[in-house]
Design a protein around this motif. Sequence first.
Motif, PDB file in Angstrom:
ATOM      1  N   SER A 197       0.830  -1.212   0.000  1.00 21.71           N
ATOM      2  CA  SER A 197       0.000   0.000   0.000  1.00 21.71           C
ATOM      3  C   SER A 197       0.864   1.262   0.000  1.00 21.71           C
ATOM      4  O   SER A 197       0.435   2.310  -0.474  1.00 21.71           O
ATOM      5  CB  SER A 197      -0.930  -0.007   1.205  1.00 21.71           C
TER       6      SER A 197
ATOM      7  N   THR B 169      -1.919   5.085   4.696  1.00 21.33           N
ATOM      8  CA  THR B 169      -2.788   3.964   4.343  1.00 21.33           C
ATOM      9  C   THR B 169      -3.949   3.887   5.329  1.00 21.33           C
ATOM     10  O   THR B 169      -3.761   4.071   6.528  1.00 21.33           O
ATOM     11  CB  THR B 169      -1.992   2.649   4.391  1.00 21.33           C
ATOM     12  N   SER B 170      -5.151   3.607   4.815  1.00 24.52           N
ATOM     13  CA  SER B 170      -6.310   3.422   5.694  1.00 24.52           C
ATOM     14  C   SER B 170      -6.198   2.082   6.404  1.00 24.52           C
ATOM     15  O   SER B 170      -6.671   1.061   5.924  1.00 24.52           O
ATOM     16  CB  SER B 170      -7.607   3.439   4.879  1.00 24.52           C
TER      17      SER B 170
ATOM     18  N   ASP C  83     -10.339   6.983   4.317  1.00 21.86           N
ATOM     19  CA  ASP C  83     -10.870   5.931   3.454  1.00 21.86           C
ATOM     20  C   ASP C  83     -11.076   6.375   2.004  1.00 21.86           C
ATOM     21  O   ASP C  83     -12.065   5.996   1.363  1.00 21.86           O
ATOM     22  CB  ASP C  83     -12.192   5.379   4.005  1.00 21.86           C
TER      23      ASP C  83
ATOM     24  N   VAL D  89     -10.565   6.319  -1.973  1.00 23.33           N
ATOM     25  CA  VAL D  89     -10.236   5.252  -2.922  1.00 23.33           C
ATOM     26  C   VAL D  89      -9.489   5.814  -4.125  1.00 23.33           C
ATOM     27  O   VAL D  89      -9.027   5.065  -4.987  1.00 23.33           O
ATOM     28  CB  VAL D  89     -11.497   4.491  -3.395  1.00 23.33           C
TER      29      VAL D  89
ATOM     30  N   ARG E 260      -7.372   3.788   1.013  1.00 18.45           N
ATOM     31  CA  ARG E 260      -7.535   2.333   1.176  1.00 18.45           C
ATOM     32  C   ARG E 260      -6.505   1.585   0.338  1.00 18.45           C
ATOM     33  O   ARG E 260      -6.148   2.034  -0.753  1.00 18.45           O
ATOM     34  CB  ARG E 260      -8.931   1.915   0.719  1.00 18.45           C
TER      35      ARG E 260
ATOM     36  N   ASP F 215      -3.898  -6.486   2.671  1.00 22.64           N
ATOM     37  CA  ASP F 215      -3.685  -5.750   1.431  1.00 22.64           C
ATOM     38  C   ASP F 215      -3.160  -6.611   0.278  1.00 22.64           C
ATOM     39  O   ASP F 215      -2.526  -6.101  -0.643  1.00 22.64           O
ATOM     40  CB  ASP F 215      -2.819  -4.510   1.656  1.00 22.64           C
TER      41      ASP F 215
END
Lengths: 329, 693
Positions: A23, A94-95, A122, A124, A160, A206
């Motif tokens: 991520s 990173t979420s 969060d 995207v 995310r 992830d």
Amino acid sequence: MTEAPVSTVLVVAERAKTAVRKSTVELLTLARRLGEPVAVVCGEVDETFAQTLSRYGAATTYVVDATDAYPPVATAAAIVELAQRLPAVAVLATSGSYGKEVAARVAVGLTTVGLDTGIITDAVDVRPDPEGPVATQDVNAGTWIAESRVRRGISVITVRPNAVIPEPAPTANVVEQISADGRGEPVPRVVNRTVVTATGRPDLADAAVVVAGGRGVGSAEGFELVGRLADALGAAVGASRAATDLAWCPHELQVGQTGKTVAPQLYLATGISGAIQHRAGMQGSRTIVAINKDPKAPIFDIADFGVVGDLHSVVPALIEEIGKRTATP
Amino acid sequence: MMWIRALLGLALTAAAFILAGRRLARLYRIGRRGQPADPGRTQGWSARIRAELTEVLGHRKLLAWSGPGIAHLITFWAFVVLGFTLIESYGALFDRDFHIPLIGTSAWLGFTEDLLAVATLAAVAVFAGIRRRHSPAREGRDSRFFGSHLDAAWLVLFMVFNVIWSLLLYRAAQINTGNFPYPKGAFASAALARLLRGLGYGMNSFLETAGLLVAIAVVLGFLVLVVHSKHLHIFAAPANVAFSRRPRALGALLPVYSRGIPVDFDDPGEDDRIGRGTIADFTWKGLLDFASCTECGRCQSQCPAWNTGKPLSPKLVIMGLRDHALAQAPYLLGGSTVEPTALVGDVIDPDVLWSCTTCGACVEQCPVDIEHVDHIVDMRRYQVLIESAFPAEAGVLLRNLEHAGDPWGRGARARTEWTRGLDFPVRVLDGAAVPDEVEYLFWVGCAGAFDDRGRRTSRAVAELLHTAGVEFAILGEGETCTGDPARRIGHEYLFQTLARSNVDTLNEAGVRTIVATCAHCFNTLANEYPQLGGNYDVVHHTQLLARLVETGRLTPMVPIDATVTYHDPCYLGRHNRVFSPPRELLAAVPGLRLTEPPRNRERSFCCGAGGARMWLEEKIGTRINETRVDELLGGEPDLIAAACPYCIDMLGDGLALRAHQDVVDDHVEVTDVSEILLRSVRPAEVPQDLERH
């Protein structure tokens, strides 16, 4: 003529065991859209770690010296200091539990030192905009898409995993140390560390591909088949609650309402009926493939592709086929 | 001689009254430091008087357990009637030949006194037998006395025994010295007198005085013991019953009250006490609850958490809070400025707090009407709203409720998916007002809309209503979670948000009558929405279907050759007293044989999903749902019927596990009562949906 000031984007780097968490390179890919990425990582890193970060565009890697400090606090303190020193426009994290904690502490810390800021969680997707970065969020279980922007100051955005496919953009590699000045505030100390045994598989949270097994797998031995398929695909292993309850695999592998929430590119469900509690943990997956002998299993309602059949014959055939295709040059 | 006897008696009395009085005054002062309770406590006096008559004088709840109940009833009435002997003994201190004026020499009074004295001896023997047979030493955790103060309990029994023998002794001696008020009737005293007669007048005269003083001393000692022990219930319980929630502390939860006023979550006051964080946050009624607990353990014996190896026992929660309240008395009474410690962690373990399913079995059993569930939820409210400390999995539930309006995060758009494939259209209001011809709003609920098993129930009910010609409509995308799991996990703010949005939707649509399939939705709609201005006639689908069968609008014709066992959902049965309609439906199906599990109706054993436990991991002890499934399978049923989607999911999971372990045959299934009815009413049109198990 002077160069236009380059806006810096601070990226909270995380590790998966000793390597860079996937991520993080996704964040670097996104960060390059907004400005010049700079990575901030907590604790000692090796050469390869820094190289990976620079391969994805991090011009500088700041290593936060935090021997026994509580990492989110130390990292946040370092970022607040860097944000003042550099002309930072955004902070990306990173979420996840770590990234969100750092982001929240950064937002509070920036306010404390008198800087304008705002936080979006969060996301995207993130795109540049003359008035500041615009973050995209899935709202109401994906029913709505919201675009939002921090109105003034530094945008703190948590993204995310799997929001973007990582693209390399190699750059020079500078590693700098920075010490976590807690500004005199009490910094929590780490009192104990427990090492989790490595499985050699990607992290469930992830992983780009997840292979999951449920009650239909039949037994602990049968569950090894799920692991073999996962290894053939380089995937993480997940499980439904039924499978973890029966102790066919560790509890941490549970995907669902009360387990982990995953959103991989590919989710392969074997012997999972698709009860609502499981679905709640994987409904955000990009592509869902189901193998189940019951054609009426609810998993087929959400699957993009389905195989109605006994997984004990389908999965070995699948592994064999994957083996054949990956073997051919 | 007489003046020594009188002086000794009065001295003893004064000493005991000082000891007991000081203690009672202190307890009263502690109680007065409690927060104001909700205003409902002092309203509805006819119900409160009725409760005093039936529960205190009539022992209604104690008699639910016949052996100990009868023994306690005898002891209770013996102590009331023996009040006459107390008057007689104090009279005898001053006048050797004292008798109560007017009735004091009647044979019936002498007889009644003696009869109850002897009966009390028998009751003490019964109590001792129960305590020996079910002692924690023998039964361990299975004993309802596990964790109770055992020595104090034995001491109390011993004191009751002492009260009786000393009474009979001096009465017998009085007969032999000619100073007894009753010429006839006191049969036990007379029998003992015959035994003592041989000792001569002098000895009997001594026994008369000594026995009288011992009898008074024992009663006074008992008084001091009572106010210093769990036996305080003699005084506290009648008061507690008077101020308890009526008809019972089940069904609705109370809103969050601070200083006796509901908290306005849109604009909470700076000093509002949200939930219970320390002992100082409890109301006087809470403190009275703690003082009333007799440690009988009926609650513990019924608790699904305790019975599956979890650390929660309602009794131990109340005892822990009581001991803590007494330990914190210096602070409560203002003599110490050291703030009381946080309850959760120091007094109540988090695992205790989060193990509760709010099934209400404890409240149902408690003979003194302690409100265990309310206290547990109040402590959860503080943990969630003030400390943000709750099990990690609950975060997913709460986030989904906030963002998607349902526990699983499916979102509003999927709410009508369950209607696909029905061979008639389902009317969806989608914001419109209820048309005149619509009789019921069908509240589908999240499980009924999204969960596979729940959808089958929704479809079965829709088909049955359609068959019976009942016009109904659904809200469609306008429906959200009623808020039951949010409220029961302690997130009152989220509950209020969800509930208010639903009340607005329902009121705007002009809804008056609602049918719900989910027992939790049913409870919240019927009992909790009135708190927010939502007043509807709410029926459970089993009630409506039973009425349709009774009036001939539905006729189950096709025989089903199967044995069915019925599981009472807590929120349908215990919380809302709907016991008969589901059973009537099952009885109406030809060929079906109904068996009852050992624990049924008021004593039904939870499936494990209430109190938001449906969305939490169950990591301690054995699984509640598996325990219940094993019990239900004891009747060797082909079908396990329930009437709540939570129960059906939990029991379905438990059954699937047992089937996997080959403990039970694959043909056994868990299903809603309505599905069974549908098979008998419209067999030809359902098989494709019902084949799937």
